[in-house]
Design an enzyme around this catalytic site. Structure first.
Site, PDB file in Angstrom:
ATOM      1  N   ILE A 156     -32.875 -15.421  31.937  1.00 14.55           N
ATOM      2  CA  ILE A 156     -33.445 -16.478  31.106  1.00 14.55           C
ATOM      3  C   ILE A 156     -33.633 -17.762  31.907  1.00 14.55           C
ATOM      4  O   ILE A 156     -34.711 -18.366  31.899  1.00 14.55           O
ATOM      5  CB  ILE A 156     -32.562 -16.739  29.874  1.00 14.55           C
ATOM      6  CG1 ILE A 156     -32.474 -15.485  29.012  1.00 14.55           C
ATOM      7  CG2 ILE A 156     -33.113 -17.913  29.052  1.00 14.55           C
ATOM      8  CD1 ILE A 156     -31.417 -15.553  27.920  1.00 14.55           C
ATOM      9  N   ALA A 235     -27.797 -20.788  24.607  1.00 20.78           N
ATOM     10  CA  ALA A 235     -26.853 -19.831  25.190  1.00 20.78           C
ATOM     11  C   ALA A 235     -25.650 -19.590  24.284  1.00 20.78           C
ATOM     12  O   ALA A 235     -25.580 -18.585  23.570  1.00 20.78           O
ATOM     13  CB  ALA A 235     -26.410 -20.315  26.562  1.00 20.78           C
ATOM     14  N   ARG A 236     -24.698 -20.542  24.275  1.00 19.84           N
ATOM     15  CA  ARG A 236     -23.462 -20.374  23.511  1.00 19.84           C
ATOM     16  C   ARG A 236     -23.004 -21.735  23.020  1.00 19.84           C
ATOM     17  O   ARG A 236     -22.946 -22.689  23.788  1.00 19.84           O
ATOM     18  CB  ARG A 236     -22.378 -19.735  24.395  1.00 19.84           C
ATOM     19  CG  ARG A 236     -22.689 -18.300  24.783  1.00 19.84           C
ATOM     20  CD  ARG A 236     -22.027 -17.902  26.076  1.00 19.84           C
ATOM     21  NE  ARG A 236     -22.331 -16.522  26.440  1.00 19.84           N
ATOM     22  CZ  ARG A 236     -23.426 -16.133  27.075  1.00 19.84           C
ATOM     23  NH1 ARG A 236     -24.327 -17.020  27.456  1.00 19.84           N
ATOM     24  NH2 ARG A 236     -23.623 -14.852  27.354  1.00 19.84           N
ATOM     25  N   GLU A 265     -22.500 -18.897  12.090  1.00 18.35           N
ATOM     26  CA  GLU A 265     -23.922 -18.746  11.801  1.00 18.35           C
ATOM     27  C   GLU A 265     -24.111 -18.006  10.483  1.00 18.35           C
ATOM     28  O   GLU A 265     -23.755 -16.826  10.392  1.00 18.35           O
ATOM     29  CB  GLU A 265     -24.611 -18.011  12.950  1.00 18.35           C
ATOM     30  CG  GLU A 265     -24.556 -18.804  14.251  1.00 18.35           C
ATOM     31  CD  GLU A 265     -25.311 -18.147  15.399  1.00 18.35           C
ATOM     32  OE1 GLU A 265     -25.738 -16.976  15.271  1.00 18.35           O
ATOM     33  OE2 GLU A 265     -25.495 -18.813  16.432  1.00 18.35           O
ATOM     34  N   HIS A 283     -30.768 -19.168  15.535  1.00 17.23           N
ATOM     35  CA  HIS A 283     -30.554 -18.075  16.482  1.00 17.23           C
ATOM     36  C   HIS A 283     -31.791 -17.171  16.567  1.00 17.23           C
ATOM     37  O   HIS A 283     -31.699 -15.947  16.393  1.00 17.23           O
ATOM     38  CB  HIS A 283     -29.324 -17.260  16.108  1.00 17.23           C
ATOM     39  CG  HIS A 283     -28.636 -16.693  17.332  1.00 17.23           C
ATOM     40  ND1 HIS A 283     -27.274 -16.754  17.538  1.00 17.23           N
ATOM     41  CD2 HIS A 283     -29.135 -16.056  18.422  1.00 17.23           C
ATOM     42  CE1 HIS A 283     -26.974 -16.174  18.688  1.00 17.23           C
ATOM     43  NE2 HIS A 283     -28.088 -15.751  19.243  1.00 17.23           N
ATOM     44  N   GLY A 285     -33.909 -17.166  19.305  1.00 24.62           N
ATOM     45  CA  GLY A 285     -34.368 -17.069  20.690  1.00 24.62           C
ATOM     46  C   GLY A 285     -34.947 -15.710  21.032  1.00 24.62           C
ATOM     47  O   GLY A 285     -36.043 -15.602  21.590  1.00 24.62           O
TER      48      GLY A 285
END
Length: 309
Positions: A156, A235-236, A265, A283, A285
């Site tokens: 990524i 990412a996180r 989430e 979320h 992506g």
């Protein structure tokens, strides 16, 4: 009785996917969690017994769940992150962990670029303002000539670096392996994290958590950031100390934070998500037609490889 495979990613339970259904044609029984919902620990504990394979999403998987998965041989992720899995417990049990390497990289990279533009041009604010009857005009910033910091140059991060350079930005990056990305030296260089945080106009995170599970962007590191810095996180969530981030947003050190990831989430607390300097996405992506197709195909193939070995 056919061998059972549990399928839990929300993108696959909302609507059965042909790549998953072909496993049924090959003699497996497919068990789906609740359609379109993040499965709870209790639901997973009910579904996972007797399953030999698990096509898993980002739902938290606890040691308690694995304890009742007595027949489980393999967990195949439809992505690359494994932070939601109890790795040590799975290793002790001899459960194989497989990932869909590179499947979501383009989708996540493109969302990252979209979030950069959204933050630099205040697109969500303008849209919401017009829809509420106003005419907000916030002076924006152009990407060309800006310095973009990229932390993590895996599948990524390297795509983000390439796209950013194509837009006329300069990229400084951190990756412990310092891979050769074949990018022009006039526009790309490696540096250490603190140096990048201090110099970048835009900082984009594409890395795993530090080995000890601590935040990468601590209060001390956020104090180094360039005034008004834009931070992108696809990412996180735990890469950033949330309390310190909110403080930095309040005093303007961080001009905008755009994120696709949260601790919970959907988030139960909106302290961060609803902040006026925050752009939040759910979320998404890797949630493109192309990424879902690639990830599902790879994850299904990984299950077959493991279960037929």
């Amino acid at each position: 009785m056919n061998q059972r495979i549990l399928v839990t990613p929300r993108s696959l339970t909302a609507e059965p996917h042909p790549e998953v259904e072909r496993l049924r044609d090959l003699g497996f029984e497919i068990v789906y969690s609740t359609a379109g919902a993040m499965p709870t620990e209790q639901e997973l504990m009910t579904l996972v017994p007797d399953c030999v394979g698990w096509l898993a999403g980002v739902e938290p998987v606890t040691p308690k769940i694995i304890a009742v998965a007595e027949k489980l041989k393999v967990i195949s992720r439809n992505g690359v992150g494994v932070d939601n899995l109890p790795i040590e417990t799975l290793n002790q049990r001899g459960v194989q962990i497989m990932i869909a390497e590179g499947a979501n990289s383009l989708g996540v990279a493109e969302l990252t670029i979209g979030l950069i533009f959204s933050a630099m041009r205040s697109i969500p604010l303008a849209d919401a303002g017009i829809k509420s009857g106003g005419w907000p005009r916030v002076r924006g910033m152009e990407v060309r000539g800006r310095t973009i910091g990229v932390i993590g140059c895996g599948a990524i991060g390297r795509e983000v670096a390439r796209m950013a350079i194509a837009l006329g930005a300069n990229v400084i990056a951190f990756d412990p392996a310092r891979p050769n990305l074949d990018l022009p030296s006039a526009s790309f260089s490696y540096a250490e994290v603190d140096e990048i945080v201090a110099q970048a106009d835009i900082l984009s995170l594409h890395c795993p958590l530090p080995r000890d599970g601590s935040a990468l962007l601590t209060e001390e590191r956020l104090a180094l950031c360039k005034q008004g810095q834009v931070i992108i996180n696809t990412a996180r969530s735990k890469l950033i100390d949330e309390a310190a981030l909110i403080d930095a947003l309040e005093d303007g050190r961080v001009g905008a934070y755009a994120t696709d990831v949260f601790d919970e989430e959907p988030p139960t607390s909106l302290t961060l998500a609803a902040h006026p300097r925050v752009i939040a996405t759910s979320h998404i992506g890797g949630f493109t037609t192309e990424s879902v197709e690639r990830a599902t195909r790879i994850a299904a193939d990984n299950l077959l490889t493991a279960l037929r070995a």
